[in-house]
Design a protein around this motif. Structure first.
Motif, PDB file in Angstrom:
ATOM      1  N   LYS A   2      10.256 -10.417   7.340  1.00 25.65           N
ATOM      2  CA  LYS A   2       8.802 -10.411   7.201  1.00 25.65           C
ATOM      3  C   LYS A   2       8.474 -10.428   5.723  1.00 25.65           C
ATOM      4  O   LYS A   2       9.283 -10.054   4.876  1.00 25.65           O
ATOM      5  CB  LYS A   2       8.192  -9.183   7.871  1.00 25.65           C
ATOM      6  CG  LYS A   2       8.591  -7.873   7.217  1.00 25.65           C
ATOM      7  CD  LYS A   2       7.931  -6.688   7.868  1.00 25.65           C
ATOM      8  CE  LYS A   2       8.353  -5.425   7.136  1.00 25.65           C
ATOM      9  NZ  LYS A   2       7.672  -4.262   7.622  1.00 25.65           N
ATOM     10  N   ILE A   3       7.282 -10.886   5.410  1.00 25.61           N
ATOM     11  CA  ILE A   3       6.836 -10.850   4.018  1.00 25.61           C
ATOM     12  C   ILE A   3       6.448  -9.422   3.699  1.00 25.61           C
ATOM     13  O   ILE A   3       5.656  -8.810   4.414  1.00 25.61           O
ATOM     14  CB  ILE A   3       5.654 -11.807   3.796  1.00 25.61           C
ATOM     15  CG1 ILE A   3       6.116 -13.259   3.978  1.00 25.61           C
ATOM     16  CG2 ILE A   3       5.050 -11.597   2.411  1.00 25.61           C
ATOM     17  CD1 ILE A   3       5.000 -14.271   3.900  1.00 25.61           C
ATOM     18  N   SER A   4       6.987  -8.898   2.627  1.00 27.26           N
ATOM     19  CA  SER A   4       6.678  -7.543   2.190  1.00 27.26           C
ATOM     20  C   SER A   4       5.364  -7.507   1.416  1.00 27.26           C
ATOM     21  O   SER A   4       4.470  -6.729   1.725  1.00 27.26           O
ATOM     22  CB  SER A   4       7.804  -7.020   1.310  1.00 27.26           C
ATOM     23  OG  SER A   4       7.437  -5.824   0.680  1.00 27.26           O
ATOM     24  N   HIS A   5       5.265  -8.364   0.402  1.00 22.98           N
ATOM     25  CA  HIS A   5       4.033  -8.445  -0.372  1.00 22.98           C
ATOM     26  C   HIS A   5       3.997  -9.739  -1.168  1.00 22.98           C
ATOM     27  O   HIS A   5       5.009 -10.402  -1.339  1.00 22.98           O
ATOM     28  CB  HIS A   5       3.859  -7.232  -1.288  1.00 22.98           C
ATOM     29  CG  HIS A   5       4.811  -7.181  -2.435  1.00 22.98           C
ATOM     30  ND1 HIS A   5       6.068  -6.635  -2.334  1.00 22.98           N
ATOM     31  CD2 HIS A   5       4.693  -7.603  -3.723  1.00 22.98           C
ATOM     32  CE1 HIS A   5       6.683  -6.713  -3.497  1.00 22.98           C
ATOM     33  NE2 HIS A   5       5.870  -7.297  -4.352  1.00 22.98           N
ATOM     34  N   TYR A  45      -2.816  -2.425   0.504  1.00 24.18           N
ATOM     35  CA  TYR A  45      -2.238  -2.586   1.839  1.00 24.18           C
ATOM     36  C   TYR A  45      -3.306  -2.995   2.843  1.00 24.18           C
ATOM     37  O   TYR A  45      -4.444  -2.544   2.775  1.00 24.18           O
ATOM     38  CB  TYR A  45      -1.577  -1.282   2.288  1.00 24.18           C
ATOM     39  CG  TYR A  45      -0.450  -0.864   1.382  1.00 24.18           C
ATOM     40  CD1 TYR A  45       0.812  -1.421   1.524  1.00 24.18           C
ATOM     41  CD2 TYR A  45      -0.655   0.067   0.364  1.00 24.18           C
ATOM     42  CE1 TYR A  45       1.845  -1.061   0.671  1.00 24.18           C
ATOM     43  CE2 TYR A  45       0.374   0.434  -0.482  1.00 24.18           C
ATOM     44  CZ  TYR A  45       1.620  -0.129  -0.321  1.00 24.18           C
ATOM     45  OH  TYR A  45       2.640   0.221  -1.165  1.00 24.18           O
ATOM     46  N   LYS A  50       1.810  -0.242   6.598  1.00 28.72           N
ATOM     47  CA  LYS A  50       2.059  -0.902   5.317  1.00 28.72           C
ATOM     48  C   LYS A  50       2.945  -2.127   5.549  1.00 28.72           C
ATOM     49  O   LYS A  50       4.024  -2.255   4.978  1.00 28.72           O
ATOM     50  CB  LYS A  50       2.714   0.063   4.342  1.00 28.72           C
ATOM     51  CG  LYS A  50       1.790   1.178   3.900  1.00 28.72           C
ATOM     52  CD  LYS A  50       2.466   2.058   2.871  1.00 28.72           C
ATOM     53  CE  LYS A  50       1.519   3.110   2.356  1.00 28.72           C
ATOM     54  NZ  LYS A  50       2.138   3.960   1.350  1.00 28.72           N
ATOM     55  N   THR A  51       2.461  -3.033   6.416  1.00 27.03           N
ATOM     56  CA  THR A  51       3.260  -4.198   6.764  1.00 27.03           C
ATOM     57  C   THR A  51       2.935  -5.415   5.913  1.00 27.03           C
ATOM     58  O   THR A  51       3.720  -6.336   5.840  1.00 27.03           O
ATOM     59  CB  THR A  51       3.069  -4.569   8.249  1.00 27.03           C
ATOM     60  OG1 THR A  51       1.675  -4.781   8.481  1.00 27.03           O
ATOM     61  CG2 THR A  51       3.578  -3.468   9.150  1.00 27.03           C
ATOM     62  N   ALA A  52       1.780  -5.444   5.304  1.00 29.14           N
ATOM     63  CA  ALA A  52       1.403  -6.566   4.445  1.00 29.14           C
ATOM     64  C   ALA A  52       0.691  -5.995   3.227  1.00 29.14           C
ATOM     65  O   ALA A  52      -0.157  -5.123   3.346  1.00 29.14           O
ATOM     66  CB  ALA A  52       0.481  -7.522   5.188  1.00 29.14           C
ATOM     67  N   GLU A  55       0.115  -7.199  -4.284  1.00 24.02           N
ATOM     68  CA  GLU A  55       0.321  -6.472  -5.534  1.00 24.02           C
ATOM     69  C   GLU A  55      -0.518  -7.169  -6.596  1.00 24.02           C
ATOM     70  O   GLU A  55      -0.324  -8.360  -6.848  1.00 24.02           O
ATOM     71  CB  GLU A  55       1.789  -6.463  -5.946  1.00 24.02           C
ATOM     72  CG  GLU A  55       2.020  -5.672  -7.228  1.00 24.02           C
ATOM     73  CD  GLU A  55       3.466  -5.652  -7.688  1.00 24.02           C
ATOM     74  OE1 GLU A  55       3.786  -4.829  -8.548  1.00 24.02           O
ATOM     75  OE2 GLU A  55       4.275  -6.458  -7.192  1.00 24.02           O
TER      76      GLU A  55
END
Length: 129
Positions: A2-5, A45, A50-52, A55
């Motif tokens: 998955k994409i973290s950020h 977030y 805190k899945t996506a 920053e």
């Protein structure tokens, strides 16, 4: 996987942070500062967990450049509101608050109902149902 950020540079950290919190229901983490590098950042977030995250980062030596509308690379962020009505309401609120709407609400050829606004730094943000 998955994409973290996803991270983006900004010249005005607090303004961009406030934009994503106010209009896209972001939740801000604590400010990180590295005084040796002159670097500051926040993680914003979205969603239940805190899945996506986005920053947002600032450093004095990053140049401000104008990016043309179409280029190779990341071109927009997209946020799902859950309904066409919410797309319309958020689009109108952003317009009222002085943000530039560059794509009016519409159904795209691939079936998405969306509008497009520019954030305070000119990044394209899609608002989808």
């Amino acid at each position: 996987m998955k994409i973290s950020h996803i991270a983006i540079w900004t010249a005005d950290l607090e303004t961009l942070r406030a934009f994503y919190i106010k209009y896209f229901e972001g939740r801000s983490g604590e400010k990180y500062t590295n005084p040796h590098k002159g670097f500051q950042s926040y993680f914003i977030y979205f969603g239940e967990e805190k899945t996506a995250a986005l920053e947002i980062m600032q450093r004095a030596d990053i140049p401000r450049i104008h990016v043309p509308e179409a280029y190779i690379g990341i071109t927009h962020l997209a946020f799902s509101t859950g309904s066409k009505e919410k797309v319309n309401l958020l689009t109108e609120q952003l317009r009222k608050d002085g943000f530039r709407i560059v794509g009016e609400p519409r159904t795209t050829g691939d079936g998405y109902y969306e509008s497009v606004v520019l954030d305070p730094d000119g990044n394209r943000v899609e608002i989808t149902e």
